[in-house]
Design a protein around this motif. Structure first.
Motif, mmCIF file in Angstrom:
data_model
loop_
_atom_site.group_PDB
_atom_site.id
_atom_site.type_symbol
_atom_site.label_atom_id
_atom_site.label_comp_id
_atom_site.label_asym_id
_atom_site.label_seq_id
_atom_site.Cartn_x
_atom_site.Cartn_y
_atom_site.Cartn_z
ATOM 1 N N GLY A 362 16.397 -35.536 24.009
ATOM 2 C CA GLY A 362 17.630 -35.652 23.500
ATOM 3 C C GLY A 362 18.083 -35.058 22.121
ATOM 4 O O GLY A 362 19.239 -35.329 21.815
ATOM 5 N N ASN A 363 16.931 -34.502 21.472
ATOM 6 C CA ASN A 363 17.469 -34.255 20.018
ATOM 7 C C ASN A 363 17.998 -33.046 20.446
ATOM 8 O O ASN A 363 17.907 -31.848 21.104
ATOM 9 C CB ASN A 363 16.091 -33.911 19.310
ATOM 10 N N ILE A 364 19.166 -32.534 19.210
ATOM 11 C CA ILE A 364 19.716 -31.528 19.276
ATOM 12 C C ILE A 364 19.016 -30.255 18.885
ATOM 13 O O ILE A 364 18.442 -30.198 17.606
ATOM 14 C CB ILE A 364 21.233 -31.626 18.266
ATOM 15 N N ILE A 365 19.153 -29.082 19.404
ATOM 16 C CA ILE A 365 18.076 -27.888 19.008
ATOM 17 C C ILE A 365 19.095 -27.026 18.189
ATOM 18 O O ILE A 365 18.690 -26.773 16.984
ATOM 19 C CB ILE A 365 17.999 -27.196 20.332
ATOM 20 N N ASN A 366 20.233 -26.829 18.460
ATOM 21 C CA ASN A 366 21.292 -25.948 17.667
ATOM 22 C C ASN A 366 22.804 -26.485 17.749
ATOM 23 O O ASN A 366 23.121 -26.782 18.860
ATOM 24 C CB ASN A 366 21.198 -24.456 17.944
ATOM 25 N N GLU A 367 23.294 -26.739 16.607
ATOM 26 C CA GLU A 367 24.489 -27.333 16.758
ATOM 27 C C GLU A 367 25.731 -26.391 16.803
ATOM 28 O O GLU A 367 25.578 -25.349 16.025
ATOM 29 C CB GLU A 367 24.753 -28.558 15.414
ATOM 30 N N LEU A 368 26.670 -26.672 17.347
ATOM 31 C CA LEU A 368 27.718 -25.681 17.567
ATOM 32 C C LEU A 368 28.654 -25.813 16.369
ATOM 33 O O LEU A 368 29.045 -26.915 15.734
ATOM 34 C CB LEU A 368 28.664 -26.064 18.683
ATOM 35 N N GLU A 369 29.137 -24.551 15.822
ATOM 36 C CA GLU A 369 30.142 -24.315 14.875
ATOM 37 C C GLU A 369 31.218 -24.828 15.310
ATOM 38 O O GLU A 369 31.869 -24.064 16.352
ATOM 39 C CB GLU A 369 30.206 -23.207 14.263
ATOM 40 N N THR A 370 32.067 -25.725 14.846
ATOM 41 C CA THR A 370 33.413 -26.286 15.427
ATOM 42 C C THR A 370 34.666 -25.912 14.482
ATOM 43 O O THR A 370 34.450 -26.324 13.143
ATOM 44 C CB THR A 370 33.379 -27.755 15.490
ATOM 45 N N TYR A 371 35.588 -25.351 15.154
ATOM 46 C CA TYR A 371 36.770 -24.967 14.263
ATOM 47 C C TYR A 371 38.003 -25.596 14.804
ATOM 48 O O TYR A 371 38.217 -25.862 16.059
ATOM 49 C CB TYR A 371 36.763 -23.603 14.300
ATOM 50 N N ASN A 372 38.589 -26.335 14.299
ATOM 51 C CA ASN A 372 39.649 -27.175 14.391
ATOM 52 C C ASN A 372 41.234 -26.804 13.880
ATOM 53 O O ASN A 372 41.172 -26.394 12.856
ATOM 54 C CB ASN A 372 39.274 -28.551 13.617
ATOM 55 N N ALA A 373 42.177 -26.870 14.846
ATOM 56 C CA ALA A 373 43.417 -26.232 14.005
ATOM 57 C C ALA A 373 44.577 -26.576 14.821
ATOM 58 O O ALA A 373 44.413 -27.108 16.244
ATOM 59 C CB ALA A 373 43.236 -24.589 14.344
ATOM 60 N N LEU A 374 45.744 -26.707 14.390
ATOM 61 C CA LEU A 374 47.085 -26.753 15.046
ATOM 62 C C LEU A 374 47.713 -25.836 15.126
ATOM 63 O O LEU A 374 47.640 -24.856 14.179
ATOM 64 C CB LEU A 374 47.800 -27.863 14.309
ATOM 65 N N ILE A 375 48.656 -25.391 16.157
ATOM 66 C CA ILE A 375 49.477 -24.178 16.199
ATOM 67 C C ILE A 375 50.705 -24.443 16.530
ATOM 68 O O ILE A 375 51.352 -25.167 17.142
ATOM 69 C CB ILE A 375 48.916 -23.328 17.461
ATOM 70 N N LEU A 376 51.630 -24.053 15.478
ATOM 71 C CA LEU A 376 53.104 -24.601 15.394
ATOM 72 C C LEU A 376 54.193 -23.028 15.364
ATOM 73 O O LEU A 376 53.507 -21.954 15.143
ATOM 74 C CB LEU A 376 53.114 -25.092 14.022
ATOM 75 N N PRO A 377 55.313 -23.309 15.612
ATOM 76 C CA PRO A 377 56.251 -22.169 15.582
ATOM 77 C C PRO A 377 56.715 -21.892 14.197
ATOM 78 O O PRO A 377 56.950 -22.813 13.386
ATOM 79 C CB PRO A 377 57.041 -22.593 16.546
ATOM 80 N N THR A 378 57.149 -20.558 13.938
ATOM 81 C CA THR A 378 57.876 -20.152 12.864
ATOM 82 C C THR A 378 58.684 -18.986 13.132
ATOM 83 O O THR A 378 58.545 -18.192 13.969
ATOM 84 C CB THR A 378 56.669 -20.001 11.562
ATOM 85 N N GLU A 379 59.526 -18.866 12.325
ATOM 86 C CA GLU A 379 60.552 -17.737 12.176
ATOM 87 C C GLU A 379 60.161 -16.624 11.556
ATOM 88 O O GLU A 379 60.653 -15.355 11.598
ATOM 89 C CB GLU A 379 62.034 -17.961 11.770
#
Length: 421
Positions: A362-379
């Protein structure tokens, strides 16, 4: 349409009192939202009031300057009106249950859903026709020998038995009541809403039927339906019946208001990510490409609670693991991002070690790189900014936890959505 006067507003923008006065009979309390800074519009769509038409575009479609000029630019106005309606239509055509509310909003004042079903049948099969075989006396055509021998007079001529006259079979296609109902639904709707509907009229003559007598029309359609056997034809008649049950004659006063445009924004962003997302650069900016295709961003349902499916769940809008990187994005149809998005913080920490490679212990072999974001509207043009960056004094194990905010041009996203396959 050419005699109409257009008034253009924008969801989330401050209310114009003069415009409100002109459309007072078409605006409801739920069309506005009142904050500490004032009263703002709270819908996307159209209000037809005789020769005056109010159009409310989505949040951040136009700058205030461009919005003010738009009614005088008929070419651009017409273009974006049709794009807006096609965005609504495409989302409605998605049979996902989450869009039931939008379907109801589209159909609340006029039976657009039934029109679209009838028009879809028309584009695929043409007007409904009933092929009927008739038999008549004659000498040219396809002879029915069985009917001729059974029904024609028998004549003996020079010891020969003749059957005269012959009975000829002829197939004719008759436009029936269903066809004229289709023609009325299609032609009247296309004419009434030519502002945003594109299509071909049938131009079939229908004046011999009084379509204002809806109860009689519905009764006739129900009778005709009992004679049909194919599901596709029965579905067509069901759509016609539903149309006449809901159609209201209100002169030039109609409304099409969408209060759930945040769901359309979610659907549009999913399509944009699916077909244009290429990855992130070193500055955590999204790189877009027209060659990107079918990125499998999905709405992820995860159960971090020990009770599993019987416990609490989380549902990021867009979740993708690609090349040992995990992307957790969420669409936000906001006027302005003013508060920390706690939900996005929770997504990161609750999913951080989910779906990682582990050994037998159950030990983690390689950890995923995690990218976190919000997507919003703009004119404006696409840009990005840091929404939140965790101070490592609060968590020494998270020295690089960042939530980005990506702003995408609303009109470009809408146009891409209506053109994408």
């Amino acid at each position: 349409m050419y005699n109409n006067k257009f008034y253009v507003v924008q969801d989330g923008e401050f209310v114009n009192p003069n415009t409100n006065h002109l459309f007072s009979n078409g605006l409801d309390p739920k069309d506005f939202i009142v904050n500490q800074d004032g009263e703002r519009y709270n819908f996307v769509g159209f209000i037809f009031n005789s020769e005056k038409i109010l159009i409310s575009f989505p949040k951040h479609s136009f700058s205030s300057t461009d919005l003010e000029k738009l009614p005088q630019n008929s070419v651009m106005l017409n273009k974006y009106i049709r794009i807006l309606f096609n965005c609504i239509k495409r989302t409605v055509n998605n049979r996902n249950d989450k869009y039931v509310g939008i379907r109801n909003e589209l159909n609340s004042d006029y039976p657009f859903i039934d029109f679209l079903e009838v028009y879809k049948y028309y584009k695929r099969y043409g007007l409904f026709t009933n092929e009927k075989e008739i038999k008549k006396f004659g000498y040219a055509g396809r002879i029915s020998w069985k009917d001729t021998m059974n029904k024609s007079p028998k004549i003996i001529n020079n010891h020969n038995l003749l059957f005269l006259p012959l009975i000829i079979k002829e197939n004719i296609e008759q436009h029936v009541f269903i066809s004229k109902c289709m023609a009325y639904v299609i032609d009247s709707t296309l004419e009434r809403f030519s502002l945003f509907l594109e299509g071909e009229k049938t131009n079939l003559h229908t004046r011999d039927i009084d379509f204002s007598n809806t109860s009689l029309v519905i009764t006739q359609l129900k009778k005709v339906k009992r004679t049909l056997f194919k599901n596709i034809h029965q579905h067509l008649v069901d759509s016609l019946i539903s149309f006449f049950e809901q159609e209201k004659t209100k002169g030039g006063n109609y409304q099409l208001k969408i209060y759930s445009f945040h769901l359309i924004w979610e659907s549009m962003i999913k399509e944009y990510l699916r077909t244009k997302f290429y990855g992130l650069n070193d500055r955590l900016e999204i790189e877009w490409s027209d060659s990107a295709r079918n990125n499998h961003f999905e709405k992820k349902v995860a159960y971090p609670d020990m009770r599993g499916m019987n416990g609490f769940s989380i549902e990021p809008d867009y979740y993708l693991i690609l090349n040992n990187k995990r992307y957790i994005f969420d669409a936000k149809y906001y006027q302005k991002l003013t508060k920390l998005d706690y939900k996005q913080v929770a997504y990161y920490f609750l999913l951080k070690h989910f779906e990682t490679n582990r050994d037998v212990n159950g030990n983690i072999i390689n950890e995923l790189e995690t990218y976190n974001a919000l997507i919003l509207p703009t004119e404006y043009e696409i840009y990005s900014e840091v929404h939140f960056e965790l101070n490592p004094e609060y968590n020494v194990n998270e020295s690089k936890f960042v939530i980005m905010a990506y702003y995408l041009n609303t009109l470009k996203v809408m146009e891409h959505y209506t053109n994408a396959n």
